[in-house]
Scaffold this motif. Structure first.
Motif, PDB file in Angstrom:
ATOM      1  N   MET A   1     100.584  69.697 119.238  1.00 44.13           N
ATOM      2  CA  MET A   1      99.465  68.904 119.400  1.00 44.13           C
ATOM      3  C   MET A   1      98.829  68.386 120.955  1.00 44.13           C
ATOM      4  SD  MET A   1      99.288  65.877 116.574  1.00 44.13           S
ATOM      5  CE  MET A   1      97.691  65.225 116.875  1.00 44.13           C
ATOM      6  N   SER A   2      97.760  68.736 121.615  1.00 46.63           N
ATOM      7  CA  SER A   2      97.638  68.374 122.795  1.00 46.63           C
ATOM      8  C   SER A   2      97.709  66.845 123.006  1.00 46.63           C
ATOM      9  CB  SER A   2      96.271  68.680 123.354  1.00 46.63           C
ATOM     10  OG  SER A   2      95.298  68.110 122.433  1.00 46.63           O
ATOM     11  N   ALA A   3      97.819  66.447 124.381  1.00 48.19           N
ATOM     12  CA  ALA A   3      98.014  65.147 124.729  1.00 48.19           C
ATOM     13  C   ALA A   3      96.917  64.433 124.209  1.00 48.19           C
ATOM     14  CB  ALA A   3      97.950  65.094 126.245  1.00 48.19           C
ATOM     15  N   LEU A   4      95.619  64.780 124.296  1.00 48.68           N
ATOM     16  CA  LEU A   4      94.397  64.312 123.909  1.00 48.68           C
ATOM     17  C   LEU A   4      94.311  64.108 122.461  1.00 48.68           C
ATOM     18  CD1 LEU A   4      91.407  63.261 124.398  1.00 48.68           C
ATOM     19  CD2 LEU A   4      90.529  65.550 123.900  1.00 48.68           C
ATOM     20  N   ALA A   5      94.782  64.937 121.851  1.00 50.27           N
ATOM     21  CA  ALA A   5      94.823  64.669 120.249  1.00 50.27           C
ATOM     22  C   ALA A   5      95.762  63.821 119.708  1.00 50.27           C
ATOM     23  CB  ALA A   5      95.402  66.107 119.460  1.00 50.27           C
ATOM     24  N   ARG A   6      97.147  63.775 120.432  1.00 55.38           N
ATOM     25  CA  ARG A   6      98.052  62.713 120.358  1.00 55.38           C
ATOM     26  C   ARG A   6      97.515  61.374 120.659  1.00 55.38           C
ATOM     27  NH1 ARG A   6     101.582  66.743 122.518  1.00 55.38           N
ATOM     28  NH2 ARG A   6     101.696  65.533 124.347  1.00 55.38           N
ATOM     29  N   LEU A   7      96.778  61.321 121.580  1.00 56.71           N
ATOM     30  CA  LEU A   7      96.308  59.859 122.236  1.00 56.71           C
ATOM     31  C   LEU A   7      95.280  59.572 121.140  1.00 56.71           C
ATOM     32  CD1 LEU A   7      96.330  60.084 126.149  1.00 56.71           C
ATOM     33  CD2 LEU A   7      97.586  58.483 124.340  1.00 56.71           C
ATOM     34  N   THR A   8      94.558  60.385 120.585  1.00 60.21           N
ATOM     35  CA  THR A   8      93.363  60.157 119.758  1.00 60.21           C
ATOM     36  C   THR A   8      94.002  59.537 118.473  1.00 60.21           C
ATOM     37  OG1 THR A   8      91.826  61.794 120.740  1.00 60.21           O
ATOM     38  CG2 THR A   8      91.259  60.839 118.526  1.00 60.21           C
ATOM     39  N   VAL A   9      95.019  59.999 117.965  1.00 62.54           N
ATOM     40  CA  VAL A   9      95.800  59.651 116.771  1.00 62.54           C
ATOM     41  C   VAL A   9      96.252  58.089 117.056  1.00 62.54           C
ATOM     42  CG1 VAL A   9      97.628  60.157 115.092  1.00 62.54           C
ATOM     43  CG2 VAL A   9      96.129  62.150 115.815  1.00 62.54           C
ATOM     44  N   ALA A  10      96.884  58.194 118.216  1.00 67.14           N
ATOM     45  CA  ALA A  10      97.637  56.874 118.492  1.00 67.14           C
ATOM     46  C   ALA A  10      96.367  55.528 118.562  1.00 67.14           C
ATOM     47  CB  ALA A  10      98.439  56.907 119.675  1.00 67.14           C
ATOM     48  N   GLU A  11      95.438  56.144 119.220  1.00 68.32           N
ATOM     49  CA  GLU A  11      94.310  54.924 119.352  1.00 68.32           C
ATOM     50  C   GLU A  11      93.783  54.742 118.115  1.00 68.32           C
ATOM     51  OE1 GLU A  11      93.136  53.320 122.344  1.00 68.32           O
ATOM     52  OE2 GLU A  11      95.121  54.215 122.907  1.00 68.32           O
ATOM     53  N   THR A  12      93.561  55.458 117.181  1.00 66.74           N
ATOM     54  CA  THR A  12      93.143  55.276 115.868  1.00 66.74           C
ATOM     55  C   THR A  12      94.049  54.467 115.113  1.00 66.74           C
ATOM     56  OG1 THR A  12      92.032  57.431 115.803  1.00 66.74           O
ATOM     57  CG2 THR A  12      92.318  56.395 113.590  1.00 66.74           C
ATOM     58  N   LYS A  13      95.235  54.535 115.191  1.00 66.66           N
ATOM     59  CA  LYS A  13      96.119  53.683 114.409  1.00 66.66           C
ATOM     60  C   LYS A  13      95.890  52.302 115.145  1.00 66.66           C
ATOM     61  CE  LYS A  13      99.513  57.379 113.361  1.00 66.66           C
ATOM     62  NZ  LYS A  13     100.957  57.765 113.370  1.00 66.66           N
ATOM     63  N   LEU A  14      95.924  52.300 116.555  1.00 67.79           N
ATOM     64  CA  LEU A  14      95.667  50.706 117.119  1.00 67.79           C
ATOM     65  C   LEU A  14      94.669  50.246 116.568  1.00 67.79           C
ATOM     66  CD1 LEU A  14      97.177  51.812 120.528  1.00 67.79           C
ATOM     67  CD2 LEU A  14      98.234  50.580 118.840  1.00 67.79           C
ATOM     68  N   PHE A  15      93.438  51.072 116.349  1.00 69.12           N
ATOM     69  CA  PHE A  15      92.140  50.606 116.219  1.00 69.12           C
ATOM     70  C   PHE A  15      92.005  49.659 114.895  1.00 69.12           C
ATOM     71  CE2 PHE A  15      88.176  51.303 113.824  1.00 69.12           C
ATOM     72  CZ  PHE A  15      87.297  50.524 114.543  1.00 69.12           C
ATOM     73  N   PHE A  16      92.855  50.410 114.010  1.00 67.85           N
ATOM     74  CA  PHE A  16      93.144  50.009 112.542  1.00 67.85           C
ATOM     75  C   PHE A  16      94.105  48.734 112.412  1.00 67.85           C
ATOM     76  CE2 PHE A  16      91.017  54.129 111.296  1.00 67.85           C
ATOM     77  CZ  PHE A  16      89.958  53.434 110.339  1.00 67.85           C
ATOM     78  N   ARG A  17      94.614  48.476 113.451  1.00 69.86           N
ATOM     79  CA  ARG A  17      95.433  47.375 113.455  1.00 69.86           C
ATOM     80  C   ARG A  17      94.489  45.810 113.873  1.00 69.86           C
ATOM     81  NH1 ARG A  17     101.134  49.256 116.244  1.00 69.86           N
ATOM     82  NH2 ARG A  17     101.739  51.001 114.801  1.00 69.86           N
ATOM     83  N   GLU A  18      93.351  46.206 114.073  1.00 68.73           N
ATOM     84  CA  GLU A  18      92.632  44.999 114.696  1.00 68.73           C
ATOM     85  C   GLU A  18      91.435  44.772 113.435  1.00 68.73           C
ATOM     86  OE1 GLU A  18      92.994  43.163 117.193  1.00 68.73           O
ATOM     87  OE2 GLU A  18      94.615  44.353 118.012  1.00 68.73           O
TER      88      GLU A  18
END
Length: 246
Positions: A1-18
């Motif tokens: 996965m590209s850096a953008l894709a990995r960060l998008t997945v990570a940001e999505t996980k962090l988003f759902f923690r709020e």
């Protein structure tokens, strides 16, 4: 996965923690549409609206409200908080540039907002017999232009706000007048000439009218396109000028 894709997945996980943020930007717009649709008067043709049903007019308003919630609450607070906590500064020492995180945040917000739009269209169609957009390409273009304008404003807020809390406060202060001129409290069709003219030059006022035109089978008017592009260029340019990574 590209850096953008990995960060998008990570940001999505962090988003759902709020949970509160998830509720207001994802669940609140569909819930509001269901609540409004529960009033029989809003489901019946209205002479004041030229024979249109109020629920039909409210659907694009709530669609743009979902964009505003993402742009003025989610994006602004998260990016300002990342800068406040030094996340962006530390990323500059890694192979992943901070602007990739910015792109991941915007990509995640765009995907989520589109998902919300699809849910709203489905609710309107299934529960309240609101027709799907007759001019789908025009609807998508109008939605994209509105999203660009709102995310540019959100980035500008994140650029000037010193902390995540202040970004949230500024976003909230902007949210209510922008939603007013979008027609949430007083539909544009019922506004007087002065308020409607002001609404024409606001991002959501132009966005709502563009979506309503597309839903009726027409393309956005040149004025609406010019207003949305103007907000995107001006707010985006100022955001690029004043955005600080640390």
């Amino acid at each position: 996965m590209s850096a953008l894709a990995r960060l998008t997945v990570a940001e999505t996980k962090l988003f759902f923690r709020e949970p509160m943020l998830v509720f207001f930007v994802l669940a609140f717009p569909p819930l509001l549409l269901v609540v409004l649709g529960a009033f029989p008067a809003l489901r019946e043709p209205s002479a004041d609206l030229g024979g249109a049903r109020a629920i039909t007019l409210y659907l694009p308003i709530i669609v743009t409200m979902g964009l505003a919630l993402f742009a003025l609450n989610s994006v602004t607070q998260l990016l300002a908080t990342y800068r406040e906590k030094g996340v962006l500064r530390r990323m500059r020492t890694t192979p992943v540039e901070p602007h990739v995180l910015l792109g991941a945040q915007l990509l995640m917000s765009t995907i989520m907002s589109v998902a919300t739009m699809l849910v709203l269209l489905a609710i309107g169609r299934v529960l309240y017999d609101v027709g799907l957009p007759r001019q789908l390409p025009a609807y998508l273009i109008a939605y994209l232009l509105t999203a660009l304008a709102m995310f540019a404003i959100g980035l500008l807020v994140a650029s000037v706000a010193p902390t995540g809390k202040s970004a949230g406060a500024i976003g909230t202060l902007l949210f209510f007048p922008i939603l007013f001129f979008a027609g949430l409290w007083v539909p544009r069709a019922e506004m007087n000439d002065v308020l409607r003219k002001i609404s024409d030059f606001t991002p959501l006022g132009a966005g709502v009218q563009s979506l309503q035109d597309a839903a009726a089978g027409h393309w956005p008017q040149p004025l609406q396109v010019a207003v949305l592009l103007g907000w995107t260029i001006v707010a985006g340019g100022l955001a690029a000028r004043y955005f600080r990574w640390e």
